[in-house]
Design a protein around this motif. Structure first.
Motif, PDB file in Angstrom:
ATOM      1  N   THR A  41      25.067 -37.911 -98.527  1.00 33.63           N
ATOM      2  CA  THR A  41      26.235 -37.318 -97.887  1.00 33.63           C
ATOM      3  C   THR A  41      27.469 -38.183 -98.122  1.00 33.63           C
ATOM      4  OG1 THR A  41      24.705 -36.611 -96.165  1.00 33.63           O
ATOM      5  CG2 THR A  41      27.010 -36.214 -95.756  1.00 33.63           C
ATOM      6  N   LEU A  42      27.889 -38.276 -99.364  1.00 34.81           N
ATOM      7  CA  LEU A  42      29.106 -39.026 -99.669  1.00 34.81           C
ATOM      8  C   LEU A  42      30.311 -38.288 -99.116  1.00 34.81           C
ATOM      9  CD1 LEU A  42      28.447 -39.923-103.415  1.00 34.81           C
ATOM     10  CD2 LEU A  42      28.623 -41.557-101.548  1.00 34.81           C
ATOM     11  N   SER A  43      31.230 -39.017 -98.510  1.00 34.11           N
ATOM     12  CA  SER A  43      32.480 -38.417 -98.047  1.00 34.11           C
ATOM     13  C   SER A  43      33.629 -39.355 -98.389  1.00 34.11           C
ATOM     14  CB  SER A  43      32.439 -38.131 -96.543  1.00 34.11           C
ATOM     15  OG  SER A  43      32.243 -39.328 -95.830  1.00 34.11           O
ATOM     16  N   ARG A  44      34.780 -38.772 -98.617  1.00 37.46           N
ATOM     17  CA  ARG A  44      35.949 -39.558 -99.035  1.00 37.46           C
ATOM     18  C   ARG A  44      36.400 -40.445 -97.890  1.00 37.46           C
ATOM     19  NH1 ARG A  44      40.407 -38.067-103.141  1.00 37.46           N
ATOM     20  NH2 ARG A  44      41.471 -40.072-103.215  1.00 37.46           N
ATOM     21  N   LYS A  45      36.680 -41.702 -98.209  1.00 37.77           N
ATOM     22  CA  LYS A  45      37.193 -42.628 -97.203  1.00 37.77           C
ATOM     23  C   LYS A  45      38.640 -42.281 -96.894  1.00 37.77           C
ATOM     24  CE  LYS A  45      35.941 -46.896 -97.061  1.00 37.77           C
ATOM     25  NZ  LYS A  45      35.648 -48.313 -97.360  1.00 37.77           N
ATOM     26  N   ALA A  46      39.085 -42.665 -95.725  1.00 41.91           N
ATOM     27  CA  ALA A  46      40.451 -42.361 -95.307  1.00 41.91           C
ATOM     28  C   ALA A  46      41.478 -43.017 -96.222  1.00 41.91           C
ATOM     29  CB  ALA A  46      40.664 -42.813 -93.873  1.00 41.91           C
ATOM     30  N   ASP A  47      41.178 -44.227 -96.678  1.00 43.90           N
ATOM     31  CA  ASP A  47      42.092 -44.947 -97.562  1.00 43.90           C
ATOM     32  C   ASP A  47      41.431 -45.167 -98.912  1.00 43.90           C
ATOM     33  OD1 ASP A  47      44.040 -45.235 -95.543  1.00 43.90           O
ATOM     34  OD2 ASP A  47      42.988 -46.986 -94.746  1.00 43.90           O
ATOM     35  N   ASP A  48      42.187 -44.957 -99.973  1.00 42.29           N
ATOM     36  CA  ASP A  48      41.687 -45.235-101.313  1.00 42.29           C
ATOM     37  C   ASP A  48      41.618 -46.739-101.529  1.00 42.29           C
ATOM     38  OD1 ASP A  48      41.485 -42.569-101.903  1.00 42.29           O
ATOM     39  OD2 ASP A  48      43.361 -42.457-103.031  1.00 42.29           O
ATOM     40  N   LEU A  49      40.903 -47.122-102.563  1.00 36.38           N
ATOM     41  CA  LEU A  49      40.820 -48.524-102.950  1.00 36.38           C
ATOM     42  C   LEU A  49      42.169 -48.914-103.521  1.00 36.38           C
ATOM     43  CD1 LEU A  49      38.741 -50.819-103.071  1.00 36.38           C
ATOM     44  CD2 LEU A  49      38.175 -50.068-105.350  1.00 36.38           C
ATOM     45  N   ASP A  50      42.802 -49.918-102.936  1.00 36.25           N
ATOM     46  CA  ASP A  50      44.190 -50.255-103.229  1.00 36.25           C
ATOM     47  C   ASP A  50      44.287 -51.569-104.002  1.00 36.25           C
ATOM     48  OD1 ASP A  50      46.918 -50.493-103.199  1.00 36.25           O
ATOM     49  OD2 ASP A  50      47.093 -50.803-101.047  1.00 36.25           O
ATOM     50  N   PHE A  51      44.996 -51.540-105.119  1.00 31.39           N
ATOM     51  CA  PHE A  51      45.284 -52.740-105.900  1.00 31.39           C
ATOM     52  C   PHE A  51      46.787 -52.844-106.104  1.00 31.39           C
ATOM     53  CE2 PHE A  51      40.837 -52.446-107.033  1.00 31.39           C
ATOM     54  CZ  PHE A  51      40.463 -53.776-107.104  1.00 31.39           C
ATOM     55  N   LYS A  52      47.291 -54.043-106.123  1.00 34.12           N
ATOM     56  CA  LYS A  52      48.709 -54.324-106.380  1.00 34.12           C
ATOM     57  C   LYS A  52      49.614 -53.620-105.382  1.00 34.12           C
ATOM     58  CE  LYS A  52      47.959 -55.274-111.224  1.00 34.12           C
ATOM     59  NZ  LYS A  52      48.326 -54.988-112.604  1.00 34.12           N
ATOM     60  N   ASN A  53      49.265 -53.717-104.109  1.00 39.46           N
ATOM     61  CA  ASN A  53      50.075 -53.186-103.006  1.00 39.46           C
ATOM     62  C   ASN A  53      50.456 -51.721-103.176  1.00 39.46           C
ATOM     63  OD1 ASN A  53      50.054 -55.647-101.630  1.00 39.46           O
ATOM     64  ND2 ASN A  53      51.794 -56.401-102.815  1.00 39.46           N
ATOM     65  N   GLY A  54      49.473 -50.903-103.489  1.00 36.53           N
ATOM     66  CA  GLY A  54      49.677 -49.472-103.581  1.00 36.53           C
ATOM     67  C   GLY A  54      50.077 -48.976-104.956  1.00 36.53           C
ATOM     68  N   ALA A  55      50.304 -49.879-105.886  1.00 37.75           N
ATOM     69  CA  ALA A  55      50.681 -49.444-107.226  1.00 37.75           C
ATOM     70  C   ALA A  55      49.508 -48.784-107.942  1.00 37.75           C
ATOM     71  CB  ALA A  55      51.190 -50.627-108.046  1.00 37.75           C
ATOM     72  N   LEU A  56      48.299 -49.269-107.693  1.00 39.04           N
ATOM     73  CA  LEU A  56      47.092 -48.708-108.282  1.00 39.04           C
ATOM     74  C   LEU A  56      46.125 -48.342-107.170  1.00 39.04           C
ATOM     75  CD1 LEU A  56      46.482 -51.306-111.136  1.00 39.04           C
ATOM     76  CD2 LEU A  56      47.612 -49.094-111.320  1.00 39.04           C
ATOM     77  N   THR A  57      45.712 -47.080-107.128  1.00 40.96           N
ATOM     78  CA  THR A  57      44.736 -46.637-106.131  1.00 40.96           C
ATOM     79  C   THR A  57      43.607 -45.900-106.826  1.00 40.96           C
ATOM     80  OG1 THR A  57      45.954 -44.597-105.714  1.00 40.96           O
ATOM     81  CG2 THR A  57      46.428 -46.455-104.253  1.00 40.96           C
ATOM     82  N   TYR A  58      42.404 -46.163-106.357  1.00 40.66           N
ATOM     83  CA  TYR A  58      41.205 -45.545-106.918  1.00 40.66           C
ATOM     84  C   TYR A  58      40.496 -44.781-105.809  1.00 40.66           C
ATOM     85  CZ  TYR A  58      42.069 -48.851-110.677  1.00 40.66           C
ATOM     86  OH  TYR A  58      42.644 -49.566-111.704  1.00 40.66           O
ATOM     87  N   ALA A  59      40.106 -43.543-106.092  1.00 35.11           N
ATOM     88  CA  ALA A  59      39.399 -42.721-105.106  1.00 35.11           C
ATOM     89  C   ALA A  59      38.040 -43.348-104.814  1.00 35.11           C
ATOM     90  CB  ALA A  59      39.222 -41.308-105.636  1.00 35.11           C
ATOM     91  N   ILE A  60      37.671 -43.377-103.534  1.00 34.33           N
ATOM     92  CA  ILE A  60      36.391 -43.969-103.153  1.00 34.33           C
ATOM     93  C   ILE A  60      35.723 -43.085-102.102  1.00 34.33           C
ATOM     94  CG2 ILE A  60      37.479 -45.520-101.483  1.00 34.33           C
ATOM     95  CD1 ILE A  60      35.227 -47.546-102.185  1.00 34.33           C
ATOM     96  N   PHE A  61      34.430 -42.869-102.292  1.00 33.47           N
ATOM     97  CA  PHE A  61      33.598 -42.093-101.384  1.00 33.47           C
ATOM     98  C   PHE A  61      32.511 -43.021-100.860  1.00 33.47           C
ATOM     99  CE2 PHE A  61      35.650 -39.164-104.143  1.00 33.47           C
ATOM    100  CZ  PHE A  61      35.802 -37.989-103.435  1.00 33.47           C
TER     101      PHE A  61
END
Length: 160
Positions: A41-61
């Protein structure tokens, strides 16, 4: 006075399984298909994986299996960012070029679209079953295990 020296050799031991998944599906579609084929039962986390203070975000479940004491994470390896640049055309009007830059969570595996990370404090013996189940998904081109100790950027896989 005696000198006490602490040796931390065992801290770096990897207690997780890492599976690379090649497919062209959107993140929510592959999460749905993994849930369906693996019975999780994977579900999307409220916050994406954040790199470089929001410049790079990766979807995470994420899914926590309390019975098996296992934490499952599906994370995208690709982050596309768009920026605009002034083009020097020598004309009276300024023209902006749109530039799309592709960044990877694990740069050593640029062709991988998603990583499935399975954290377990104990030995995990279902890796072959999981791989076979993932390979049964028609939209998945291929999937394989990766040894985490061979990754240069395995620190990017720490999600907590």
């Amino acid at each position: 006075m005696a000198i006490h020296k602490l040796v931390l050799d065992d801290v770096d031991s990897d207690l997780f399984t890492l599976i690379a998944i090649h497919c062209t599906l959107e993140d929510y579609r592959i999460a749905y298909l993994l849930n369906k084929f693996l019975g999780i039962t994977l579900s999307r986390k409220a916050d994406d994986l954040d790199f470089k203070n929001g410049a790079l975000t990766y979807a995470i479940f994420e899914w926590e299996d309390c019975k098996q004491q296992t934490l499952w994470n599906l994370v995208s390896n690709v982050c596309k960012t768009e920026s605009f640049r002034e083009a020097n055309t020598g004309s009276l009007f300024s023209i902006q070029e749109k530039i799309t830059q592709v960044n990877h969570l694990i740069p050593e595996y640029k062709s991988v679209n998603y990583f499935l990370k399975i954290d377990n404090d104990y030995s995990f013996s279902k890796e072959k079953y999981i791989l076979n189940s993932i390979l049964k998904i028609p939209q998945v081109a291929t999937a394989y295990s990766i040894q985490p100790n061979q990754l240069k950027s395995k620190d990017h896989l720490i999600f907590s």
